[in-house]
Scaffold this motif. Structure first.
Motif, PDB file in Angstrom:
ATOM      1  N   LEU A  98       0.869  -1.378  -0.269  1.00 27.19           N
ATOM      2  CA  LEU A  98       0.113   0.218  -0.357  1.00 27.19           C
ATOM      3  C   LEU A  98       0.721   1.128   0.188  1.00 27.19           C
ATOM      4  O   LEU A  98       2.391   1.378   0.734  1.00 27.19           O
ATOM      5  N   THR A 102      -3.348   5.970   1.204  1.00 24.31           N
ATOM      6  CA  THR A 102      -3.379   4.505   1.597  1.00 24.31           C
ATOM      7  C   THR A 102      -3.490   4.056   3.101  1.00 24.31           C
ATOM      8  O   THR A 102      -4.447   4.176   4.000  1.00 24.31           O
ATOM      9  N   PRO A 133     -20.721   7.650  11.293  1.00 31.08           N
ATOM     10  CA  PRO A 133     -20.351   7.695   9.903  1.00 31.08           C
ATOM     11  C   PRO A 133     -19.722   9.117   9.553  1.00 31.08           C
ATOM     12  O   PRO A 133     -19.280   8.728   8.581  1.00 31.08           O
ATOM     13  N   ILE A 136     -16.108   8.636  10.281  1.00 30.75           N
ATOM     14  CA  ILE A 136     -15.085   7.795   9.208  1.00 30.75           C
ATOM     15  C   ILE A 136     -15.434   8.480   7.632  1.00 30.75           C
ATOM     16  O   ILE A 136     -13.904   8.421   7.693  1.00 30.75           O
ATOM     17  N   ILE A 137     -16.092   9.546   7.468  1.00 28.95           N
ATOM     18  CA  ILE A 137     -15.803  10.066   5.724  1.00 28.95           C
ATOM     19  C   ILE A 137     -14.850  11.289   6.713  1.00 28.95           C
ATOM     20  O   ILE A 137     -13.937  11.604   5.380  1.00 28.95           O
ATOM     21  N   ILE A 140     -12.004   9.796   6.456  1.00 26.61           N
ATOM     22  CA  ILE A 140     -10.642   9.518   5.134  1.00 26.61           C
ATOM     23  C   ILE A 140     -10.521  10.970   4.110  1.00 26.61           C
ATOM     24  O   ILE A 140     -10.062  10.947   4.023  1.00 26.61           O
TER      25      ILE A 140
ATOM     26  N   ARG B  18      -1.910   0.594  -8.749  1.00 25.73           N
ATOM     27  CA  ARG B  18      -2.527   0.498  -7.162  1.00 25.73           C
ATOM     28  C   ARG B  18      -3.367   0.203  -6.707  1.00 25.73           C
ATOM     29  O   ARG B  18      -4.805   0.110  -5.961  1.00 25.73           O
ATOM     30  N   SER B  20      -4.006  -2.173  -5.270  1.00 19.46           N
ATOM     31  CA  SER B  20      -4.492  -2.731  -3.206  1.00 19.46           C
ATOM     32  C   SER B  20      -4.803  -1.552  -3.034  1.00 19.46           C
ATOM     33  O   SER B  20      -5.919  -1.832  -2.273  1.00 19.46           O
ATOM     34  N   ASP B  21      -3.725  -0.612  -3.400  1.00 15.55           N
ATOM     35  CA  ASP B  21      -4.542   0.832  -2.555  1.00 15.55           C
ATOM     36  C   ASP B  21      -6.606   0.723  -2.990  1.00 15.55           C
ATOM     37  O   ASP B  21      -7.043   1.280  -2.146  1.00 15.55           O
ATOM     38  N   VAL B  24      -8.532  -1.254  -0.898  1.00 14.60           N
ATOM     39  CA  VAL B  24      -8.461  -0.650   0.133  1.00 14.60           C
ATOM     40  C   VAL B  24      -9.781   0.654   0.564  1.00 14.60           C
ATOM     41  O   VAL B  24     -10.379   0.821   1.618  1.00 14.60           O
ATOM     42  N   ILE B  25      -9.152   1.374  -0.419  1.00 16.35           N
ATOM     43  CA  ILE B  25     -10.250   2.876  -0.248  1.00 16.35           C
ATOM     44  C   ILE B  25     -11.335   2.660  -0.952  1.00 16.35           C
ATOM     45  O   ILE B  25     -12.530   2.905   0.007  1.00 16.35           O
ATOM     46  N   LEU B  28     -12.983   1.191   2.013  1.00 15.83           N
ATOM     47  CA  LEU B  28     -13.853   2.237   3.185  1.00 15.83           C
ATOM     48  C   LEU B  28     -14.880   3.759   3.338  1.00 15.83           C
ATOM     49  O   LEU B  28     -15.751   3.753   3.694  1.00 15.83           O
ATOM     50  N   ILE B  29     -14.813   3.761   1.448  1.00 18.35           N
ATOM     51  CA  ILE B  29     -16.108   4.261   0.735  1.00 18.35           C
ATOM     52  C   ILE B  29     -17.399   3.422   1.098  1.00 18.35           C
ATOM     53  O   ILE B  29     -18.603   4.029   1.361  1.00 18.35           O
ATOM     54  N   ILE B  31     -17.541   1.048   3.410  1.00  9.87           N
ATOM     55  CA  ILE B  31     -18.259   1.532   4.941  1.00  9.87           C
ATOM     56  C   ILE B  31     -19.065   2.039   5.138  1.00  9.87           C
ATOM     57  O   ILE B  31     -19.868   2.073   6.078  1.00  9.87           O
ATOM     58  N   SER B  32     -18.090   3.405   5.321  1.00 12.43           N
ATOM     59  CA  SER B  32     -18.932   4.688   5.456  1.00 12.43           C
ATOM     60  C   SER B  32     -20.639   5.156   4.481  1.00 12.43           C
ATOM     61  O   SER B  32     -21.026   5.668   5.399  1.00 12.43           O
ATOM     62  N   SER B  35     -22.751   2.580   6.673  1.00 15.01           N
ATOM     63  CA  SER B  35     -23.048   3.252   8.167  1.00 15.01           C
ATOM     64  C   SER B  35     -24.092   4.622   8.131  1.00 15.01           C
ATOM     65  O   SER B  35     -24.821   4.453   8.919  1.00 15.01           O
TER      66      SER B  35
END
Lengths: 166, 137
Positions: A98, A102, A133, A136-137, A140, B18, B20-21, B24-25, B28-29, B31-32, B35
């Protein structure tokens, strides 16, 4: 060894001053959302010097900033976020697949999740999850900013540190 | 050998390098967003009572769970408030724009119907106040 210690001290000072500078930046829109400037120093230390030194720097920073400007609860919050984000960063860096950006994003998100967990214990109401949420955002976004900055600076400082033999 | 790389190739190269990057991102998006949706559906409190304000003064309060009709009389005119099946709406009014009549029925905490010409505000209130804001200030 002496060089490593002095660079560690340098990074600690850098992280502490970044924590202090951050208190001047108002959180825009979301209450409690911070950009996490100190993590910039931590992630740089992680990539330039390794996990052991990054963890030391982070703990030194939290204790000093906590005793200078905060209280027991703020140290508690900072530690919880830092421990979780430290674990995430070290593990993700170990995969070697990564990029810094990231890793930084994941650190930002896990930092906020750690704070939510402590808030759950302290306040004992699941209503806190309402903020999850949003946090979390914001994790990011701030992780992205810090990650891009760290990537740029890492490229340039890598050679300097190699030259002085750290 | 100085071959020019097209934009498309560059994008493909970036994605390959990129991968794997981006995964992962992306996770995350996702998940957000999940939620966010969860919280929005789970935490919306149902209100328990309907409060009527005329000219910013509290006028009357009703139980949202009891069917009821109430004629709000103001100096400027009237609004007919109808509470049915846990929802409140304005069925009739003699104001010009009829915005209050066209507002869709309200039932959740904090929602309101406003009739500006009559200075009438109808608001849903819940008994337990917002604990999160009390702490986070």
């Amino acid at each position: 060894m002496a060089k490593k210690i002095s660079v560690t001290a340098l990074f600690s000072a850098f992280a502490i001053i970044l924590s202090y500078v951050e208190t001047f930046i108002p959180s825009v829109g979301i209450p409690g959302a911070k950009i996490g400037l100190a993590n910039f120093a931590i992630i740089l230390a992680l990539y330039l010097m390794g996990a052991k030194y990054a963890i030391i720097i982070n703990f030194v920073r939290i204790l000093i900033v906590g005793f200078l400007f905060g209280n027991a609860i703020s140290i508690c919050f900072a530690l919880s976020g830092a421990i979780l984000s430290m674990i995430t960063m070290v593990l993700l860096k170990k995969t070697n697949r990564l990029s810094i950006v990231t890793v930084s994003i994941c650190a930002g998100v896990s930092h906020n999740i750690g704070q939510i967990i402590v808030a759950l214990f302290l306040v004992k109401t699941y209503n806190i999850l309402y903020y999850a949420p949003v946090l979390i955002i914001s994790g990011i976004i701030s992780g992205l900013i810090i990650g891009i900055l760290a990537k740029i600076v890492y490229k340039r400082t890598k050679l300097i540190l190699k030259k002085i033999g750290v | 050998m100085n071959k020019k790389i097209s934009f498309k190739e560059r994008v493909i190269n970036f994605i390959k390098r990129r991968k794997s990057d981006l995964i992962v991102i992306g996770i995350l998006i996702v998940i957000s967003i999940i939620s966010l949706v969860c919280v929005r559906t789970l935490f919306v409190k149902k209100g328990s009572s309907v409060q009527v304000f005329i000219d910013n003064k509290p006028n009357k309060s009703f139980d949202l769970n009891k069917d009821n009709n109430y004629l709000i009389n103001t100096k400027e005119g009237y609004n007919l408030l109808v509470i049915k099946n846990g929802k409140a709406r304005v069925a009739e009014a003699d104001c010009v724009e009829q915005i209050c009549v066209n507002t869709k029925e309200i039932s959740k905490d904090g929602e309101s119907i406003i009739c500006l010409p009559h200075k009438v505000v109808i608001r849903i209130v819940s008994d337990n106040d917002n604990f999160v804001d009390a702490i986070s200030n």
